[in-house]
Write a protein that holds these residues in place. Structure first.
Motif, mmCIF file in Angstrom:
data_model
loop_
_atom_site.group_PDB
_atom_site.id
_atom_site.type_symbol
_atom_site.label_atom_id
_atom_site.label_comp_id
_atom_site.label_asym_id
_atom_site.label_seq_id
_atom_site.Cartn_x
_atom_site.Cartn_y
_atom_site.Cartn_z
ATOM 1 N N HIS A 77 0.751 -1.181 -0.412
ATOM 2 C CA HIS A 77 0.011 -0.063 -0.008
ATOM 3 C C HIS A 77 0.847 1.120 0.104
ATOM 4 O O HIS A 77 1.734 1.582 0.624
ATOM 5 N N HIS A 79 1.287 5.359 -2.278
ATOM 6 C CA HIS A 79 0.628 6.542 -2.983
ATOM 7 C C HIS A 79 1.721 7.566 -3.295
ATOM 8 O O HIS A 79 2.578 8.033 -2.662
ATOM 9 N N HIS A 232 -9.240 1.502 1.293
ATOM 10 C CA HIS A 232 -8.860 2.129 2.544
ATOM 11 C C HIS A 232 -9.766 1.428 3.542
ATOM 12 O O HIS A 232 -11.134 1.609 3.301
ATOM 13 N N HIS A 271 -4.382 -0.972 5.820
ATOM 14 C CA HIS A 271 -5.292 -0.483 7.815
ATOM 15 C C HIS A 271 -6.134 -1.440 8.428
ATOM 16 O O HIS A 271 -5.947 -2.416 9.247
ATOM 17 N N ASP A 322 2.185 2.774 2.732
ATOM 18 C CA ASP A 322 1.238 4.161 2.742
ATOM 19 C C ASP A 322 2.138 5.813 2.670
ATOM 20 O O ASP A 322 1.598 6.613 3.244
HETATM 21 ZN ZN LIG Z 1 -3.228 5.470 2.007
#
Ligand SMILES: [Zn+2]
Length: 436
Positions: A77, A79, A232, A271, A322
């Motif tokens: 995960h 971005h 998420h 998460h 993340d």
């Molecule tokens: Zn994220």
């Protein structure tokens, strides 16, 4: 055509199962090992002394003394558009999105900007030994085109998708249920299964997608059953409260996604910090996976992930940095934070389990363990060379240590990008640390 053979010599470690379940049977370790790669795929591993005489004379062996080779790290995960806003001060999730994330993502309407960030991002992954990642784009399809173009040039196995977001964000970042469906579909047709690239249908989270849009995401999964779902789930308590208001008919946060058929073996939820027993059970029974993102959870003050609970229910788990809520691209640092989070939960994340989570565990979470995650014959040969002498302190700490688990633990506590001596993609050197 003759075969292309690469041979690399160092200590070798890979996993064949989860050490939390099978203990010492879970891994193979060769203190002086040789990894032989043929045409980009793992051909053989074993003791260097036994395998070296079998190699043709013409093959040059890349020897890394005082190093450990493991399969490339897998980040479940991250971005990429948040690369330039990592380490932004002072907020928890919802305000952090408004203040820092959304403004940064607006710039991705410009494809040249997207290409520039994608390049920095992929350089950073390789510098940190990460060879596969599940990656968020922005709402702009151009962001995904830019990312996949760069990843394809580098022959990387990457999964990414365009954000679907039709409310609760600035106007410039919104699409509509129909537009998000059409744009995602066009991207799937353009990129999914091209070379090593795979597509993920990517609603940001239930707050920013209407029921109509989540239904469109479900429709895409029906029409393209081998694409991924990436979103998420249950990160922050204010977020969970808002979900209750926005979806009064849903039993809980996971049920919002479940109602739209978004759970399954190709679904990865980042998460899952605040999940009740029923939600854990439902994740396991649908073979859905969670991305454990300890650095991000600490940075945004979101809470402490319960790894033991996920093990108890049999939920698939991978590690996620993340970035940009995570503060490092390094899976080693992320595992270090994972250990500390587990300590605060009264649990112990063992060093073997840590390295499993960053390799085969991540591959299983992404349903890619037939292709990557360990050195079984025929797997794609992405791997990382870790340096036991990366810093003066690591060198000093490890000088009199022969125990493998202790060495691994030190790497997760003291290591970061400096501990990565080299990264190989499909048997080819893709990054090498400059000698200082
Ligand atoms: Zn994220």
């Amino acid at each position: 055509m003759s075969d292309t053979i690469t041979a690399v010599r160092a200590a070798l470690l890979h996993f064949i199962a989860d050490p939390a379940i099978t203990g010492d049977q879970a891994y193979q370790y060769f203190p002086d090992g040789l990894l032989i790669v043929k045409n980009g795929y793992v051909d053989q591993i074993g003791d260097a002394e036994q395998l070296l005489p079998l190699l043709p004379q013409s093959i040059t062996v890349n020897h890394y003394p005082n190093c450990l080779i493991t399969p490339g790290f897998i980040d479940t995960h991250i971005h990429y558009p948040q690369t330039g806003m990592i380490a932004s001060y002072g907020e928890q999730l919802l305000d952090w999105l408004d203040k820092y994330t959304f403004p940064a993502e607006m710039a991705f309407v410009n494809q040249a900007h997207a290409a520039e960030v994608a390049e920095v991002f992929l350089d950073e992954l390789l510098r940190n030994g990460t060879t596969t990642a599940l990656v968020f784009g922005t709402v702009h399809p151009e962001s995904v085109d830019a990312f996949f173009s760069q990843a394809q040039q580098r022959k990387l196995r990457m999964i990414a998708g365009k954000v679907m977001m039709d409310r609760q964000a600035p106007e410039a970042l919104l699409d509509t249920p129909d537009a998000s469906y059409q744009q995602s579909k066009a991207l799937i047709e353009r990129w999914h299964q091209q070379d090593r690239l795979l597509y993920a249908v990517t609603p940001r989270f239930a707050i920013t997608s209407s029921n109509e849009q989540l239904a469109k995401a479900g429709q895409l999964l029906q029409e393209f059953p081998d694409v991924y779902l990436h979103t998420h789930l249950s990160e922050n308590t204010d977020e969970i409260e808002l979900i209750k208001q926005l979806f009064p008919d849903a039993e809980d946060y996971l049920d919002v996604y479940d109602k739209h058929q978004l759970l399954g073996s190709q679904s990865i939820f980042a998460h899952g910090v605040h999940l009740c027993d029923d939600q854990c059970r439902r994740l396991a029974e649908t073979d859905s996976a969670l991305a454990f993102c300890p650095s991000s959870n600490l940075f945004l003050g979101s809470g402490l992930f319960d790894l033991a609970k996920m093990e108890k229910y049999g939920v698939k788990v991978g590690m996620g940095t993340d970035v940009g809520a995570g503060t490092s691209f390094s899976l080693l640092q992320t595992l270090g934070d994972g250990y500390k989070v587990s300590q605060l939960k009264g649990q112990q994340l063992s060093p073997l389990k840590s390295f499993y989570l960053a390799s085969l565990g991540g591959a299983k979470a992404l349903n890619l363990d037939s292709k990557i995650g360990n050195f079984a014959k025929g797997k794609e040969a992405d791997f990382v060379v870790l340096d036991y002498q990366a810093t003066p302190l690591i060198k000093y700490r490890l000088e009199h240590t022969t125990d493998l688990a202790e060495k691994l633990f030190v790497l997760t506590m003291l290591g970061d990008d400096r501990a990565v001596a080299a990264t190989y993609i499909m048997g080819q050197l893709a990054y090498q640390k400059e000698k200082v």
